[in-house]
Write an enzyme that holds these catalytic residues in place. Structure first.
Site, PDB file in Angstrom:
ATOM      1  N   CYS A   8       0.860  -1.182   0.000  1.00 61.43           N
ATOM      2  CA  CYS A   8       0.000   0.000   0.000  1.00 61.43           C
ATOM      3  C   CYS A   8       0.899   1.236   0.000  1.00 61.43           C
ATOM      4  O   CYS A   8       2.105   1.116  -0.186  1.00 61.43           O
ATOM      5  CB  CYS A   8      -0.987  -0.003   1.179  1.00 61.43           C
ATOM      6  SG  CYS A   8      -0.269   0.260   2.803  1.00 61.43           S
ATOM      7  N   ASN A  11       2.436   1.558   4.205  1.00 58.18           N
ATOM      8  CA  ASN A  11       2.744   0.332   4.941  1.00 58.18           C
ATOM      9  C   ASN A  11       2.507   0.492   6.445  1.00 58.18           C
ATOM     10  O   ASN A  11       3.214  -0.070   7.266  1.00 58.18           O
ATOM     11  CB  ASN A  11       4.177  -0.133   4.653  1.00 58.18           C
ATOM     12  CG  ASN A  11       4.482  -1.555   5.125  1.00 58.18           C
ATOM     13  OD1 ASN A  11       5.587  -1.835   5.571  1.00 58.18           O
ATOM     14  ND2 ASN A  11       3.522  -2.461   5.033  1.00 58.18           N
ATOM     15  N   CYS A  13      -1.165   0.865   7.429  1.00 55.25           N
ATOM     16  CA  CYS A  13      -2.585   0.541   7.624  1.00 55.25           C
ATOM     17  C   CYS A  13      -2.974  -0.722   6.845  1.00 55.25           C
ATOM     18  O   CYS A  13      -2.969  -1.825   7.386  1.00 55.25           O
ATOM     19  CB  CYS A  13      -3.490   1.703   7.212  1.00 55.25           C
ATOM     20  SG  CYS A  13      -3.366   3.177   8.245  1.00 55.25           S
ATOM     21  N   ARG A  14      -3.304  -0.550   5.568  1.00 51.47           N
ATOM     22  CA  ARG A  14      -3.892  -1.654   4.798  1.00 51.47           C
ATOM     23  C   ARG A  14      -2.962  -2.832   4.571  1.00 51.47           C
ATOM     24  O   ARG A  14      -3.346  -3.987   4.814  1.00 51.47           O
ATOM     25  CB  ARG A  14      -4.403  -1.140   3.443  1.00 51.47           C
ATOM     26  CG  ARG A  14      -5.569  -0.194   3.580  1.00 51.47           C
ATOM     27  CD  ARG A  14      -5.961   0.408   2.263  1.00 51.47           C
ATOM     28  NE  ARG A  14      -4.874   1.252   1.761  1.00 51.47           N
ATOM     29  CZ  ARG A  14      -4.838   1.772   0.544  1.00 51.47           C
ATOM     30  NH1 ARG A  14      -5.806   1.522  -0.310  1.00 51.47           N
ATOM     31  NH2 ARG A  14      -3.834   2.537   0.175  1.00 51.47           N
ATOM     32  N   SER A  15      -1.748  -2.593   4.067  1.00 50.71           N
ATOM     33  CA  SER A  15      -0.887  -3.745   3.756  1.00 50.71           C
ATOM     34  C   SER A  15      -0.451  -4.510   5.001  1.00 50.71           C
ATOM     35  O   SER A  15      -0.443  -5.739   4.976  1.00 50.71           O
ATOM     36  CB  SER A  15       0.300  -3.349   2.872  1.00 50.71           C
ATOM     37  OG  SER A  15       1.132  -2.405   3.491  1.00 50.71           O
ATOM     38  N   ASP A 127      -9.313   2.815   2.030  1.00 47.62           N
ATOM     39  CA  ASP A 127      -8.152   3.362   2.716  1.00 47.62           C
ATOM     40  C   ASP A 127      -8.591   4.078   3.990  1.00 47.62           C
ATOM     41  O   ASP A 127      -9.136   5.181   3.938  1.00 47.62           O
ATOM     42  CB  ASP A 127      -7.396   4.333   1.805  1.00 47.62           C
ATOM     43  CG  ASP A 127      -6.059   4.757   2.379  1.00 47.62           C
ATOM     44  OD1 ASP A 127      -5.846   4.571   3.603  1.00 47.62           O
ATOM     45  OD2 ASP A 127      -5.235   5.275   1.621  1.00 47.62           O
TER      46      ASP A 127
END
Length: 159
Positions: A8, A11, A13-15, A127
């Site tokens: 993401c 690096n 939050c999402r990934s 996101d």
């Protein structure tokens, strides 16, 4: 060994959520020893003097609500060599995909994929940095990771 990297923007939050959700899923299936799972950023915004920031506290809290720890994870940046090392480079949104293509020198398709495409959806993973809805992102991540494991089963890579 199946090597997977989620990517993401920062690096934080999402990934990392995807990294630790997939680690949890494969551990519960008893196949964790067949996987190497990591995550990275396309930017350096969350990396200072070579040291990455930890997972963003609300993302960490959302994982913890589901009994998943991400302790010790710090942001790292995607490297061109990651394309050769990992079997799957999974981007969380279409901007990530464009940056991954630029950074690795390889097009989407062979190893690079948008996460929710495994679930038959051509949309981005929400996101939470902008939405504040970490629960929605968690659901997107679970959907993508479950679909990715189903894909691996269908390809005969895992039972």
């Amino acid at each position: 060994m199946i090597k997977v990297m989620f990517v993401c923007h920062g690096n934080i939050c999402r990934s990392p959520m995807a990294e630790f959700v997939l680690k949890d899923m494969v551990a519960k299936r008893g196949i964790a020893d067949r996987f190497e799972i990591a995550s990275a950023a396309t930017s350096t915004e969350e990396i200072w003097n070579g040291i990455g920031n930890p997972v963003y506290p609300p993302a960490k809290a959302e994982l913890a609500k589901h009994g998943i720890s991400c302790e010790g994870k710090r942001a790292v940046q995607l490297k061109a060599s990651d394309y050769e090392y990992y079997d799957y480079l999974i981007g969380m949104d279409s901007r990530n995909i464009r940056n991954m293509e630029r950074m690795t020198g390889h097009p989407k398709g062979d190893k690079i994929a948008l996460m929710l495409e495994y679930a038959g959806q051509s949309r981005d993973c929400a996101d939470p940095w902008y939405t504040g809805e970490f629960d929605v992102t968690y659901r997107d991540v679970v959907t993508g990771c479950e679909a990715f494991l189903k894909y691996l089963e269908e390809q005969g890579k895992i039972e």
